[in-house]
Structure formats: structure tokens, C-alpha cells
Design a protein around this motif. Structure first.
Motif, PDB file in Angstrom:
ATOM      1  N   THR A 115       0.859  -1.179   0.000  1.00  0.00           N
ATOM      2  CA  THR A 115       0.000   0.000   0.000  1.00  0.00           C
ATOM      3  C   THR A 115       0.896   1.230   0.000  1.00  0.00           C
ATOM      4  O   THR A 115       1.899   1.274   0.711  1.00  0.00           O
ATOM      5  CB  THR A 115      -0.958  -0.015   1.209  1.00  0.00           C
ATOM      6  OG1 THR A 115      -1.869   1.084   1.115  1.00  0.00           O
ATOM      7  CG2 THR A 115      -0.230   0.060   2.539  1.00  0.00           C
ATOM      8  N   LEU A 116       0.552   2.215  -0.810  1.00  0.00           N
ATOM      9  CA  LEU A 116       1.406   3.378  -1.008  1.00  0.00           C
ATOM     10  C   LEU A 116       1.154   4.435   0.059  1.00  0.00           C
ATOM     11  O   LEU A 116       0.011   4.830   0.305  1.00  0.00           O
ATOM     12  CB  LEU A 116       1.172   3.978  -2.390  1.00  0.00           C
ATOM     13  CG  LEU A 116       1.942   5.246  -2.732  1.00  0.00           C
ATOM     14  CD1 LEU A 116       3.448   4.974  -2.737  1.00  0.00           C
ATOM     15  CD2 LEU A 116       1.484   5.789  -4.087  1.00  0.00           C
ATOM     16  N   VAL A 117       2.239   4.896   0.645  1.00  0.00           N
ATOM     17  CA  VAL A 117       2.206   6.000   1.599  1.00  0.00           C
ATOM     18  C   VAL A 117       3.029   7.145   1.017  1.00  0.00           C
ATOM     19  O   VAL A 117       4.197   6.948   0.660  1.00  0.00           O
ATOM     20  CB  VAL A 117       2.774   5.580   2.967  1.00  0.00           C
ATOM     21  CG1 VAL A 117       2.910   6.783   3.890  1.00  0.00           C
ATOM     22  CG2 VAL A 117       1.905   4.507   3.602  1.00  0.00           C
ATOM     23  N   THR A 118       2.417   8.305   0.920  1.00  0.00           N
ATOM     24  CA  THR A 118       3.107   9.485   0.406  1.00  0.00           C
ATOM     25  C   THR A 118       3.032  10.580   1.451  1.00  0.00           C
ATOM     26  O   THR A 118       1.936  10.966   1.865  1.00  0.00           O
ATOM     27  CB  THR A 118       2.495   9.973  -0.906  1.00  0.00           C
ATOM     28  OG1 THR A 118       2.503   8.918  -1.867  1.00  0.00           O
ATOM     29  CG2 THR A 118       3.285  11.157  -1.464  1.00  0.00           C
ATOM     30  N   VAL A 119       4.194  11.077   1.865  1.00  0.00           N
ATOM     31  CA  VAL A 119       4.264  12.130   2.868  1.00  0.00           C
ATOM     32  C   VAL A 119       4.772  13.394   2.184  1.00  0.00           C
ATOM     33  O   VAL A 119       5.908  13.421   1.681  1.00  0.00           O
ATOM     34  CB  VAL A 119       5.182  11.739   4.034  1.00  0.00           C
ATOM     35  CG1 VAL A 119       5.155  12.830   5.109  1.00  0.00           C
ATOM     36  CG2 VAL A 119       4.767  10.398   4.628  1.00  0.00           C
ATOM     37  N   SER A 120       3.959  14.417   2.176  1.00  0.00           N
ATOM     38  CA  SER A 120       4.339  15.673   1.525  1.00  0.00           C
ATOM     39  C   SER A 120       4.979  16.624   2.530  1.00  0.00           C
ATOM     40  O   SER A 120       4.623  16.625   3.707  1.00  0.00           O
ATOM     41  CB  SER A 120       3.114  16.324   0.901  1.00  0.00           C
ATOM     42  OG  SER A 120       2.177  16.653   1.894  1.00  0.00           O
ATOM     43  N   SER A 121       5.897  17.419   2.032  1.00  0.00           N
ATOM     44  CA  SER A 121       6.613  18.354   2.920  1.00  0.00           C
ATOM     45  C   SER A 121       5.892  19.675   3.003  1.00  0.00           C
ATOM     46  O   SER A 121       4.963  19.963   2.285  1.00  0.00           O
ATOM     47  CB  SER A 121       8.030  18.557   2.408  1.00  0.00           C
ATOM     48  OG  SER A 121       8.002  19.031   1.080  1.00  0.00           O
TER      49      SER A 121
END
Length: 121
Positions: A115-121
Motif C-alpha cells: 500500500t502506497l504511503v506518500t508524505v508531503s513536505s
């Protein structure tokens, strides 16, 4: 043959939290250690956390220690990964795994699709 299905991934801002779940079927869940791994773009898959079959003695990679918590519910055949204080470097595809564990050297022999986890800054 064990089947592992992850859920809970998504897009979150840095500092936020996500909770991943992994539902298992096909063999006695409570007899095996469970783990979470992740793979960032262009990098190799790396160990994140592991938990023994009994639920005790969870172990973590240094990069997530103090921020992530692995847990399991043997009655629900499910393992969780609570991720807090997320950082952009936590971005990647997160995989659930089952095996002798909890450390990778002990062996994991079954994997979910991720499952994809994307953390934006």
C-alpha cells in the motif's frame, strides 16, 4: 498459502499520522511473526517493524523507532502499523509480511501486494 492484504495508505502531510492494516488468511495467523517493510522509489525494500507471534517483543528499524508502533490482533487475523510524526523520507510502498520473524534475519516467506504511503513536505 497465506494471503496478505494491506490497506490504509494514502497522502499525508509531514507531521501527520496514518494507520496501516494487513488482513491475513490461509494459515494460522497466531503461529507466525508479522512484519512491515517499505520500498521507496529507486531504493531496495527495507525492514520497518516486526512483532512476534504472541504479540510481544516488537522490534523496529532505527529510522522509525519512537514514531511507529506495530501491533496485532490475533482474533481478527490482522496486524497494524501506527505511523506518527511522518516525514517525507517515510514515503514508499509498505508491505506486510508473515514468517518466523520478527527480525528479517529470522525469515519472512509471505508478502502482501503493498500500500502506497506518500508524505508531503
Amino acid at each position: 498459502q497465506v494471503q496478505l492484504v494491506e490497506s490504509g495508505g494514502g497522502l499525508v502531510q509531514a507531521g501527520g499520522s496514518l494507520r496501516l492494516s494487513c488482513a491475513a488468511s490461509g494459515r494460522t495467523f497466531s503461529a507466525y511473526a508479522m512484519g512491515w517493510f517499505r520500498q521507496a522509489p529507486g531504493l531496495e525494500r527495507e525492514f520497518v517493524a516486526g512483532i512476534r507471534a504472541s504479540g510481544g517483543s516488537d522490534v523496529y528499524a532505527d529510522s522509525v523507532k519512537g514514531r511507529f508502533i506495530i501491533s496485532r490482533d490475533n482474533a481478527k487475523n490482522t496486524v497494524y502499523l501506527q505511523m506518527n510524526s511522518l516525514k517525507p523520507e517515510d514515503t514508499g510502498v509498505y508491505y506486510c509480511a508473515s514468517g518466523r520473524g520478527p527480525w528479517p534475519a529470522n525469515g519472512y516467506d509471505s508478502w502482501g501486494q503493498g500500500t502506497l504511503v506518500t508524505v508531503s513536505s
